[in-house]
Motif scaffolding. Structure first.
Motif, PDB file in Angstrom:
ATOM      1  N   SER A  85     -14.977   3.495  19.145  1.00 25.82           N
ATOM      2  CA  SER A  85     -16.107   2.871  20.114  1.00 25.82           C
ATOM      3  C   SER A  85     -17.225   3.788  20.351  1.00 25.82           C
ATOM      4  CB  SER A  85     -15.707   3.925  21.435  1.00 25.82           C
ATOM      5  OG  SER A  85     -15.707   5.491  22.022  1.00 25.82           O
ATOM      6  N   GLY A  86     -18.564   3.702  21.290  1.00 30.76           N
ATOM      7  CA  GLY A  86     -19.581   4.728  21.680  1.00 30.76           C
ATOM      8  C   GLY A  86     -20.489   4.123  19.882  1.00 30.76           C
ATOM      9  N   ILE A  87     -21.050   4.819  19.903  1.00 24.23           N
ATOM     10  CA  ILE A  87     -22.288   4.860  18.422  1.00 24.23           C
ATOM     11  C   ILE A  87     -21.145   4.279  17.739  1.00 24.23           C
ATOM     12  CG2 ILE A  87     -23.656   6.342  16.806  1.00 24.23           C
ATOM     13  CD1 ILE A  87     -24.339   8.308  19.335  1.00 24.23           C
ATOM     14  N   THR A  88     -20.303   4.809  17.314  1.00 28.06           N
ATOM     15  CA  THR A  88     -19.641   4.001  15.869  1.00 28.06           C
ATOM     16  C   THR A  88     -19.197   2.539  16.016  1.00 28.06           C
ATOM     17  OG1 THR A  88     -18.325   6.456  15.446  1.00 28.06           O
ATOM     18  CG2 THR A  88     -17.425   4.065  14.354  1.00 28.06           C
ATOM     19  N   LEU A  89     -18.694   2.330  17.171  1.00 30.32           N
ATOM     20  CA  LEU A  89     -18.772   0.819  17.772  1.00 30.32           C
ATOM     21  C   LEU A  89     -19.491   0.215  17.566  1.00 30.32           C
ATOM     22  CD1 LEU A  89     -17.003  -1.314  18.676  1.00 30.32           C
ATOM     23  CD2 LEU A  89     -17.530  -0.752  20.568  1.00 30.32           C
ATOM     24  N   GLN A  90     -20.903   0.513  18.498  1.00 25.02           N
ATOM     25  CA  GLN A  90     -22.189  -0.370  18.060  1.00 25.02           C
ATOM     26  C   GLN A  90     -22.534  -0.278  16.640  1.00 25.02           C
ATOM     27  OE1 GLN A  90     -24.807   2.285  20.343  1.00 25.02           O
ATOM     28  NE2 GLN A  90     -23.561   1.886  21.855  1.00 25.02           N
ATOM     29  N   ALA A  91     -22.441   0.594  15.864  1.00 24.75           N
ATOM     30  CA  ALA A  91     -22.996   0.924  14.362  1.00 24.75           C
ATOM     31  C   ALA A  91     -21.976  -0.256  13.460  1.00 24.75           C
ATOM     32  CB  ALA A  91     -22.391   2.234  13.599  1.00 24.75           C
ATOM     33  N   ALA A  92     -20.978  -0.430  14.053  1.00 25.76           N
ATOM     34  CA  ALA A  92     -20.392  -1.186  13.026  1.00 25.76           C
ATOM     35  C   ALA A  92     -20.200  -2.555  13.591  1.00 25.76           C
ATOM     36  CB  ALA A  92     -18.324  -0.649  13.402  1.00 25.76           C
ATOM     37  N   LYS A  93     -20.018  -3.101  15.043  1.00 24.88           N
ATOM     38  CA  LYS A  93     -21.029  -4.219  15.246  1.00 24.88           C
ATOM     39  C   LYS A  93     -22.158  -5.112  14.267  1.00 24.88           C
ATOM     40  CE  LYS A  93     -18.721  -4.801  19.691  1.00 24.88           C
ATOM     41  NZ  LYS A  93     -19.033  -4.586  21.111  1.00 24.88           N
ATOM     42  N   LYS A  94     -23.260  -3.900  14.942  1.00 25.73           N
ATOM     43  CA  LYS A  94     -24.301  -3.984  13.473  1.00 25.73           C
ATOM     44  C   LYS A  94     -24.642  -4.230  12.415  1.00 25.73           C
ATOM     45  CE  LYS A  94     -28.521  -1.766  12.112  1.00 25.73           C
ATOM     46  NZ  LYS A  94     -29.430  -0.193  12.615  1.00 25.73           N
ATOM     47  N   ALA A  95     -23.534  -3.466  11.197  1.00 29.03           N
ATOM     48  CA  ALA A  95     -23.310  -3.924   9.871  1.00 29.03           C
ATOM     49  C   ALA A  95     -22.768  -5.316   9.918  1.00 29.03           C
ATOM     50  CB  ALA A  95     -22.573  -2.618   9.617  1.00 29.03           C
ATOM     51  N   LEU A  96     -21.384  -5.503  10.841  1.00 28.47           N
ATOM     52  CA  LEU A  96     -20.625  -6.583  10.563  1.00 28.47           C
ATOM     53  C   LEU A  96     -21.582  -7.632  10.690  1.00 28.47           C
ATOM     54  CD1 LEU A  96     -18.768  -7.582   9.311  1.00 28.47           C
ATOM     55  CD2 LEU A  96     -17.076  -7.685  11.774  1.00 28.47           C
ATOM     56  N   GLU A  97     -22.294  -7.971  11.553  1.00 29.70           N
ATOM     57  CA  GLU A  97     -23.087  -9.015  11.917  1.00 29.70           C
ATOM     58  C   GLU A  97     -24.515  -9.052  10.778  1.00 29.70           C
ATOM     59  OE1 GLU A  97     -25.876  -8.154  15.556  1.00 29.70           O
ATOM     60  OE2 GLU A  97     -23.855  -7.908  16.369  1.00 29.70           O
ATOM     61  N   CYS A  98     -24.811  -7.907   9.712  1.00 28.55           N
ATOM     62  CA  CYS A  98     -25.700  -8.086   8.744  1.00 28.55           C
ATOM     63  C   CYS A  98     -25.573  -8.431   7.323  1.00 28.55           C
ATOM     64  CB  CYS A  98     -26.162  -7.025   8.602  1.00 28.55           C
ATOM     65  SG  CYS A  98     -27.070  -5.922   9.467  1.00 28.55           S
TER      66      CYS A  98
END
Length: 274
Positions: free
Chosen positions: A250-263
């Motif tokens: 959740s939170g910061i980790t989830l947001q970063a994972a989504k960003k990285a996965l999109e890239c």
């Protein structure tokens, strides 16, 4: 971005060992306020070094100013600062025939390759005990340490992709592998840092995967990755799968994972990998 930051960087009593030259700070300030372009700022910042009796000894002073600016000034200035660093590297080499050989840069070049910049950056900002500090920190301090950790990742990725200061792609491989191949990763620190590298250097990682690039950073065994030691399409695909798993956070980790996965998905589409 107040005048205070720049004035605080000036050497007291004109002692160059304790701060930067006024012309260096002035040129940097004008550049970041869009009063002059990068090439003009680079020339102005270089003059105190070029005219010094011992250019090699004075060079770290300028590197410290640029490194501090990258780390301390607002995030939206990082890209402009990278452009300025590149402009400094592209400065014409000065004639040093009249300077004693012992006072010339030991590497022979003053600007090309930004000699000493990467080593100085690493000495100041590469820490082996950052995890210990993060685990001991309270919530406020942990947030500050996280911001610093992720900012460093962005700076290092941009320098590496631009081919500046000798910052190796290995640092990026290490950041991503530590985040996604180790069960004991500090996910709220390491996944956001990995996301910066995957966003900025994703194409470079893809190239490394396609050619089976070797790296000391990938050679180190981590407990989750069971494949080979080199970069590979399989390893790149594992990173993608691991990011999908991390999205249960959740939170910061989830947001970063989504960003990285999109890239990563963009890179997969660019190569038509499945």
């Amino acid at each position: 971005m107040s005048d205070t930051w720049f004035s605080n960087k000036l050497a007291p009593d004109d002692d160059a060992a304790d701060g930067c030259h006024p012309d260096e700070a002035s040129a940097l300030k004008k550049y970041l306020r869009q009063e002059i372009v990068a090439e003009e700022a680079a020339r102005a910042m270089s003059q105190p070094i070029v005219s010094a009796s011992n250019p090699g000894e004075d060079l770290p002073r300028l590197w410290c100013l640029l490194i501090d600016a990258l780390i301390e000034l607002p995030l939206d200035k990082i890209e402009s600062l990278i452009t300025l660093v590149e402009a400094v590297e592209n400065l014409p080499e000065p004639e040093m025939a009249d300077i004693e050989e012992s006072k010339r840069p030991g590497h022979g070049k003053l600007w090309r390759g930004l000699p000493g910049f990467g080593h100085l950056y690493a000495d100041i900002h590469q820490s082996t005990d950052w995890r210990v500090k993060a685990l001991k920190a309270d919530a406020t301090e942990r947030g500050r340490l996280r911001e610093y950790h992720v900012r460093k990742a962005e700076i290092e990725a941009r320098l590496a992709v631009a081919g500046l200061a000798g910052i190796p792609i290995d640092w990026g491989y290490e950041t991503v592998a530590d985040a996604l191949e180790s069960s004991d990763a500090l996910l709220d620190f390491e996944v956001p840092a990995a996301a910066e590298w995957l966003e900025i250097a994703g194409a470079r990682f893809r190239e490394g995967a396609a050619k089976g690039e070797e790296s000391w950073a990938l050679d180190r065994r981590r407990d989750l990755w069971k494949g080979g030691k080199a970069m590979s399409v399989q390893r790149y695909s594992y990173w993608r799968d691991r990011l999908k798993e991390v999205q249960t956070q959740s939170g910061i980790t989830l947001q970063a994972a989504k960003k990285a996965l999109e890239c990563m998905e963009k890179e997969f589409k660019a190569t038509r990998w499945s």
